[in-house]
Motif scaffolding. Sequence first.
Motif: not given
Length: 84
Positions: A21-36
Motif C-alpha cells: 500500500y502506498i499513499i494515494a495521490g490527490d483526487d482533486e483535479p489540478e488547476e488549469e494552467q493558463k498561458p503566460i
Amino acid sequence: MEKYITDERTGLRYELVGDYYIIAGDDEPEEEQKPIGIWGQRHLRYLKNHRKVLYANLLTSGKLNNCLATGAYIGLWACSNYLL
C-alpha cells in the motif's frame, strides 16, 4: 485485499500497488494552467534576475503562474499581494 484503504488515525488514503500500500495521490483535479503572454514572460525574467526572494516565494507557494497569467504583475506590489 481492498484497492483503497483509509487510515482513521491519520486520515491518509492508501492505494494497493502490487503487494504494498502506498499513499494515494490527490483526487482533486489540478488547476488549469493558463498561458503566460509575452509581458508575463518578461516579468518572469525580471523576477528571476532582480527580485529573487519574491520569485522563490511565489514559486514555492504555487502562485507564480497565476500571477503571471492574469496580468497581476502590473505594479511592483501586485505579485507580492498574491502571497497574502
